[in-house]
Design a protein around this motif. Structure first.
Motif, PDB file in Angstrom:
ATOM      1  N   ALA A  38     -51.621 -39.966  36.728  1.00 35.86           N
ATOM      2  CA  ALA A  38     -50.271 -40.316  37.175  1.00 35.86           C
ATOM      3  C   ALA A  38     -49.870 -39.508  38.405  1.00 35.86           C
ATOM      4  O   ALA A  38     -49.270 -40.047  39.349  1.00 35.86           O
ATOM      5  N   ALA A  39     -50.178 -38.210  38.407  1.00 32.94           N
ATOM      6  CA  ALA A  39     -49.811 -37.369  39.540  1.00 32.94           C
ATOM      7  C   ALA A  39     -50.538 -37.808  40.803  1.00 32.94           C
ATOM      8  O   ALA A  39     -49.958 -37.808  41.908  1.00 32.94           O
ATOM      9  N   VAL A  69     -45.730 -34.665  37.302  1.00 34.74           N
ATOM     10  CA  VAL A  69     -45.717 -35.508  36.105  1.00 34.74           C
ATOM     11  C   VAL A  69     -45.808 -34.626  34.862  1.00 34.74           C
ATOM     12  O   VAL A  69     -46.520 -33.621  34.857  1.00 34.74           O
ATOM     13  N   ARG A  70     -45.081 -35.049  33.838  1.00 36.51           N
ATOM     14  CA  ARG A  70     -45.194 -34.403  32.527  1.00 36.51           C
ATOM     15  C   ARG A  70     -45.504 -35.470  31.487  1.00 36.51           C
ATOM     16  O   ARG A  70     -44.825 -36.497  31.414  1.00 36.51           O
ATOM     17  N   VAL A  71     -46.535 -35.203  30.673  1.00 30.78           N
ATOM     18  CA  VAL A  71     -46.887 -36.089  29.556  1.00 30.78           C
ATOM     19  C   VAL A  71     -46.893 -35.241  28.288  1.00 30.78           C
ATOM     20  O   VAL A  71     -47.619 -34.249  28.206  1.00 30.78           O
ATOM     21  N   LEU A 131     -44.475 -44.509  33.178  1.00 33.13           N
ATOM     22  CA  LEU A 131     -43.930 -43.412  33.974  1.00 33.13           C
ATOM     23  C   LEU A 131     -42.525 -43.761  34.428  1.00 33.13           C
ATOM     24  O   LEU A 131     -42.290 -44.833  34.993  1.00 33.13           O
ATOM     25  N   ALA A 132     -41.608 -42.835  34.159  1.00 30.61           N
ATOM     26  CA  ALA A 132     -40.212 -43.070  34.528  1.00 30.61           C
ATOM     27  C   ALA A 132     -39.569 -41.762  34.960  1.00 30.61           C
ATOM     28  O   ALA A 132     -40.135 -40.679  34.773  1.00 30.61           O
TER      29      ALA A 132
END
Length: 785
Positions: free
Chosen positions: A279-280, A287-289, A131-132
């Motif tokens: 992640a959220a 978050v976007r994946v 995650l960045a």
């Protein structure tokens, strides 16, 4: 040789263009969402953002089976902008029981749970999420994550493990196990005058829609999570996510307003969704994946399948025995099942049937439905075997199918709710010019190419599930209808608005259909070509309830000419309730007189199961195709396809034709191009990109003609409609295979039929594989029990 015979918030709402005028089922307006798509206003799963968004990039395993001994993230965390690396070592808390991961379409077994331990179950398994604050930083950092594995022996080769077949579980929606045998198929086969015994193989295929799988999780100020995800059922995804992470409905909304193609890949929530949610929750940020094209090859696919078909017939072509066996690959986790062999007990008349289906567990991800699951393989084998039988009988392939045409299901004796297959044969053959086909292989040539004509039959289930719909008619005459349906590119926005407009007698531009939101009235996943029969029936049903409410309001008006009107005395047209004799009361005027700002209704559509189960409900097609084969290079061109389809009432012929054409193009891909190749030493799919995983392109697609045969089936749906999404692909690869035989005299029984197979020295494969090296599998040890 003979010569060749001649909105959600932040989303643009798809509204029809002004001036469309009244429409209804049978009309062919253009897509109401066309403009927002071509102008870039339609926002897909990865198009939603927030100022403080994190971008996630998945790290995938490089071994097929084993354990993670070490996971080094220091170099990745040192990259500027990297916030975290999630893995099994530090993921947020989530539930572990299988039950919480079971979606509405899950097969029997234990669903895959990403980042839930150090065990590696298949090559490509997600093992970490970087995650960045920028996608570029996340992708670079993902390349710096290093893992050390303790590998374990793996097995990914179906053909080497056919003896490990087991009988699958029945626990999957839409799956029916093979019916019980009828007669004595083995004895009838052995005693027959003419027999065909053939094996077939189809390699794995992977979904590759234009839009890659993606999930965007947004957080509201009050902590509510809104997820934009590429899927075929927003409520199905909300079901899984809420159960896995212990969230209530009030805490979570899933939306899929626009989907850039899915074809079955979005029936189940894919791992990007669960990773984005982890992640959220962990970082308390949006978050976007987004999966890469290569990662699209790291989850479900059309399973590798081996089949054996044996047909026996009298000298006049009447079938006396059908034996169809299939063995397909599944994962170690779940028993993914398809209806592969059952079609051989429905399509043709025969008293002696034996159909068997089994699975082999391998070290791979669980397969998943892909357009016409089961039928794309099962009917391919049956229809190529029927062509072989016609050749052995010196009979025209179409004549053989007409001789064995079934009015009832041969396995269960049930009649068809409707079956215009004979008309499909007649119309398709006439459009194609089939009567001018010379019977002998290698009898037509055009220049340096051999020309062949082939045909095949297609069938797919006409399914209906349950759904709810709501409708609100506003004082200005606007109608808003809603259901948590999905539009995966099939035209759901348009067709549902069209059904509502037709029912209420409104111009299409005054009707809005809302979908793709888990908070809307319940709808099933968009799969199996069932949305028109299911959601469409719910839309028509809620409009009827709205009509009855308007009639009640009209009766209650002072001195109303409608005061004694019965339901049969009125109709709803041109934006008004119209009394027999011509008195018309426009909807805005009616609501104003009644003192209403709007009227609304809800409707629950339940299938009439007691009636439907008395019938076989199916869509049918007859596919005719022409190929040209260059023997020097083994290249095959599909130059002409005619597909005649009987699919009940066609609600929108333009969109339905588009669906069938898309299926035909994919059938060309299945026949000639698509296969995911594995290196079994590594247990890994190797051609995981568009450079090496070949799909049909513009140069592969020539003349396609789609013909809809009139049919009306009120048993399948109140609309009289069936579905057309799947039927387009069924039978296409078989027709191409049969045309290649007619052109060259070479019988190919494995797909894709690549140039090396076309040029193989052995022209026939009566009981072993001269083209692919498949073994002849002894029935005593290798067939499913």
């Amino acid at each position: 040789m003979n010569p060749l015979p001649t909105s959600q918030p932040l989303q643009a709402r798809p509204i029809a263009e002004p001036g469309t005028g009244p429409v209804g089922p049978g009309d062919a307006p253009a897509r109401v969402d066309g403009r927002v798509k071509v102008t870039g206003q339609a926002r897909y799963a990865a198009d939603h953002g927030a100022p403080d968004m994190l971008f996630g990039v998945v790290v995938n395993s490089t071994v097929a089976r084993g354990r993670i001994e070490a996971l080094e993230t220091a170099a990745a965390l040192a990259v500027p902008g990297v916030v975290a690396v999630l893995s099994h070592l530090n993921r947020p808390r989530s539930r572990r029981l299988d039950l919480f991961y079971k979606d509405m379409t899950a097969p029997s077994g234990s669903p895959f749970k990403p980042l839930h331990g150090d065990t590696v179950l298949y090559s490509g398994q997600p093992v970490a999420l970087v995650l960045a604050e920028s996608f570029e930083a996340a992708r670079h950092a993902a390349s710096l994550v290093t893992l050390r594995y303790a590998p374990l022996p793996h097995d990914t080769d179906l053909l080497a493990n056919l003896e490990r077949v087991h009988r699958p579980s029945r626990l999957k929606a839409g799956y029916s196990p093979p019916p019980q045998p009828t007669g004595d198929a083995q004895a009838a086969f052995e005693a027959a005058a003419v027999r065909v015994d053939a094996q077939f193989y189809a390699g794995p295929e992977h979904h590759n829609p234009m839009e890659m799988h993606a999930s965007t999780v947004l957080r509201d100020a009050d902590g509510h999570l809104t997820v934009h995800d590429k899927n075929q059922g927003a409520q199905n995804c909300r079901w899984v996510v809420s159960h896995v992470f212990g969230l209530s409905r009030r805490q979570l909304t899933v939306r899929n307003a626009y989907v850039g193609g899915a074809f079955g890949s979005g029936l189940r929530p894919q791992y990007n969704l669960l990773l984005a949610m982890m992640a959220a929750l962990q970082c308390q940020r949006p978050v976007r994946v987004v999966l890469t094209r290569q990662q699209m090859f790291t989850f479900g696919h059309r399973p590798e399948t081996w089949q054996r078909v044996r047909l026996a017939a009298q000298a006049d072509g009447r079938l006396t025995a059908v034996l169809h066996d299939a063995i397909a690959a599944t994962s170690r986790l779940e028993d993914y099942v398809e209806v592969v062999v059952n079609w051989s007990g429905q399509l043709y008349r025969c008293d002696n049937l034996r159909l068997r289906y089994g699975l082999v567990r391998l070290d791979q991800y669980t397969p998943i439905d892909m357009r016409a699951p089961g039928a794309a393989h099962g009917l391919h084998a049956l229809e190529v075997a029927m062509d072989e039988l016609a050749h052995a009988l010196a009979m025209d392939p179409l004549t053989l199918r007409l001789v064995n045409h079934a009015e009832r299901d041969a396995a269960r004796g049930l009649p068809y709710s409707s079956k215009e297959l004979r008309s499909c044969y007649a119309e398709g053959a006439a459009r194609f010019g089939w009567d001018r086909r010379p019977p002998a292989p290698r009898s037509m040539r055009q220049g340096h190419e051999l020309v062949g004509w082939g045909m095949a039959t297609g069938q797919w289930d006409a399914m209906q599930m349950f759904a709810r719909a709501s409708a609100v008619l506003h004082a200005d005459g606007r109608l808003v209808v809603a259901s948590a349906a999905s539009d995966i590119g099939t035209g759901t926005y348009t067709v549902m608005a069209q059904i509502a407009a037709g029912a209420m007698g409104l111009p299409l531009e005054q009707v809005e259909f809302r979908l793709g939101d888990s908070t809307l009235p319940v709808a099933p996943v968009e799969g199996g070509s069932s949305h028109v029969t299911t959601v469409g029936s719910a839309v028509e049903g809620v409009c009827e309830k709205l009509q009855r409410q308007l009639l009640r309001l009209a009766r209650e008006l002072p001195d109303s000419p409608f005061s004694g009107a019965r339901w049969s005395d009125v109709r709803f047209a041109e934006g008004a309730i119209v009394l027999r004799g011509g008195t018309a009361l426009p909807y805005p005027r009616l609501l104003a007189l009644a003192g209403r700002t709007h009227v609304q209704e809800k409707y629950l559509m339940l299938p009439r199961l007691l009636q439907q189960k008395k019938y076989v409900r199916a869509v049918h097609s007859a596919v005719f195709c022409e190929v040209r084969v260059d023997e020097d290079f083994g290249t095959v061109r599909v130059t002409r396809v005619v597909s005649a389809v009987a699919a009940g009432r066609i609600v929108n012929p333009r969109l339905a034709r588009s669906q069938v054409m898309g299926g035909i193009v994919w059938g060309i891909g299945q026949a000639l191009h698509e296969e995911t190749l594995a290196d079994h030493r590594l247990g890994r799919f190797m051609n995981h990109n568009f450079a090496e995983y070949h799909i049909a392109t513009n140069a592969d697609v020539h003349d396609i003609e789609v013909v809809f045969v009139p049919e009306d089936d009120r048993i399948v749906s109140r609309l009289g409609a069936k579905g057309v999404g799947e039927i387009g692909i069924v039978g296409v690869a078989a027709a191409i295979s049969n045309a290649i035989f007619h052109a060259t005299g070479r019988r190919l029984r494995s797909t894709p039929m690549t140039p090396d197979k076309v040029m193989a020295p052995s022209p026939e494969w009566p009981a072993g594989d001269g083209a692919t090296g498949l073994p002849l599998v002894p029935p005593a040890t290798h067939e499913p029990g």
